[in-house]
Write a protein that holds these residues in place. Structure first.
Motif, mmCIF file in Angstrom:
data_model
loop_
_atom_site.group_PDB
_atom_site.id
_atom_site.type_symbol
_atom_site.label_atom_id
_atom_site.label_comp_id
_atom_site.label_asym_id
_atom_site.label_seq_id
_atom_site.Cartn_x
_atom_site.Cartn_y
_atom_site.Cartn_z
ATOM 1 N N VAL A 126 -4.529 -0.315 -2.175
ATOM 2 C CA VAL A 126 -3.575 -1.409 -2.035
ATOM 3 C C VAL A 126 -3.594 -2.226 -3.321
ATOM 4 C CG1 VAL A 126 -5.270 -2.962 -0.958
ATOM 5 C CG2 VAL A 126 -2.829 -3.357 -0.585
ATOM 6 N N ASP A 154 0.837 -1.201 0.000
ATOM 7 C CA ASP A 154 0.000 0.000 0.000
ATOM 8 C C ASP A 154 0.867 1.244 0.000
ATOM 9 O OD1 ASP A 154 1.064 -0.045 2.536
ATOM 10 O OD2 ASP A 154 -0.857 0.026 3.588
ATOM 11 N N TYR A 193 -5.616 -4.503 -8.010
ATOM 12 C CA TYR A 193 -5.657 -3.527 -6.932
ATOM 13 C C TYR A 193 -7.090 -3.231 -6.501
ATOM 14 C CZ TYR A 193 -6.901 -0.092 -10.548
ATOM 15 O OH TYR A 193 -7.520 0.584 -11.571
ATOM 16 N N GLN A 223 -1.149 2.346 -5.606
ATOM 17 C CA GLN A 223 -2.136 3.160 -4.902
ATOM 18 C C GLN A 223 -3.178 3.747 -5.841
ATOM 19 O OE1 GLN A 223 0.316 5.946 -2.571
ATOM 20 N NE2 GLN A 223 -0.216 4.759 -0.761
ATOM 21 N N ARG A 276 -4.901 -8.042 3.356
ATOM 22 C CA ARG A 276 -4.593 -6.643 3.692
ATOM 23 C C ARG A 276 -5.834 -5.752 3.676
ATOM 24 N NH1 ARG A 276 1.094 -6.397 3.283
ATOM 25 N NH2 ARG A 276 1.875 -8.266 2.242
#
Length: 203
Positions: free
Chosen positions: A58, A34, A52, A162, A99
């Motif tokens: 992330v 991230d 993503y 990102q 995550r």
């Protein structure tokens, strides 16, 4: 093989062309992070899937060499290698979910699958890899919003996790032999082992 990628990760470097910190992926690797960093790889007949979660910021990239259709693919599961497609995709997606990414928000951009290895005229490796990644993502209901697959060109791919921005450069002929030699060596070792969306070109 993959871990949270921090800015201080020793594998990072400053990419002068991109003016950003970057991490270079080798064949059979994947990374999820991230951090405000670019994931970079060189592709011949291999494929990189960049996946993503645009809401969470992330994302990650893998670099696989063959679809998961070889007997040796089972062995790759025990050593954490991402060299076979199905395992590489599984590793990448599962790490994203761990995550906090939501499967319903995942988006993909896919690159590579160039038929750079001469002598493979019937269902060449690049074509098989490209077909596999599209089929896999379709079955997983992960939309492919951009792609640059096939042809005969090697590629350099940069992915900003990102934002989901991806840059692709088709490499000149002078780089062909370097990538072909590397891929022939890698595939040689393996043989003895147990859409829509825009793509930015950069120079």
């Amino acid at each position: 093989m993959a871990a949270a990628l921090a800015i201080a990760d020793p594998g990072t470097y400053f990419d002068e062309a991109l003016q950003t910190r970057a991490f270079r992926l080798l064949p059979a690797e994947y990374r999820v992070t991230d951090q405000p960093i670019a994931l970079v790889t060189l592709l011949g007949s291999c494929v990189a899937a960049c996946i993503y979660d645009p809401t969470l910021g992330v994302g990650g990239m893998n670099h696989f060499m063959l679809p998961d259709s070889e007997p040796a693919a089972l062995a790759a599961r025990s050593d954490g290698s991402a060299r076979y497609g199905a395992h590489a995709m599984e590793l990448l997606i599962n790490d994203l979910l761990k995550r906090g990414a939501r499967r319903s928000r995942l988006q993909a951009k896919v690159f590579g699958g160039g038929n750079v290895l001469r002598g493979f005229t019937s269902d060449p490796i690049g074509t098989r890899n490209a077909r596999f990644v599209l089929d896999y993502l379709g079955n997983e209901n992960i939309p492919v919003i951009a792609q640059d697959l096939g042809d005969v060109h090697p590629r350099k791919v940069c992915f900003f996790v990102q934002t989901g921005r991806a840059l692709v450069r088709h490499l000149p002929v002078t780089r062909d032999e370097e990538i072909v030699r590397a891929e022939r060596a890698l595939y040689g070792r393996l043989s003895h082992a147990p859409v829509s969306g825009s793509v930015e070109l950069f120079s």
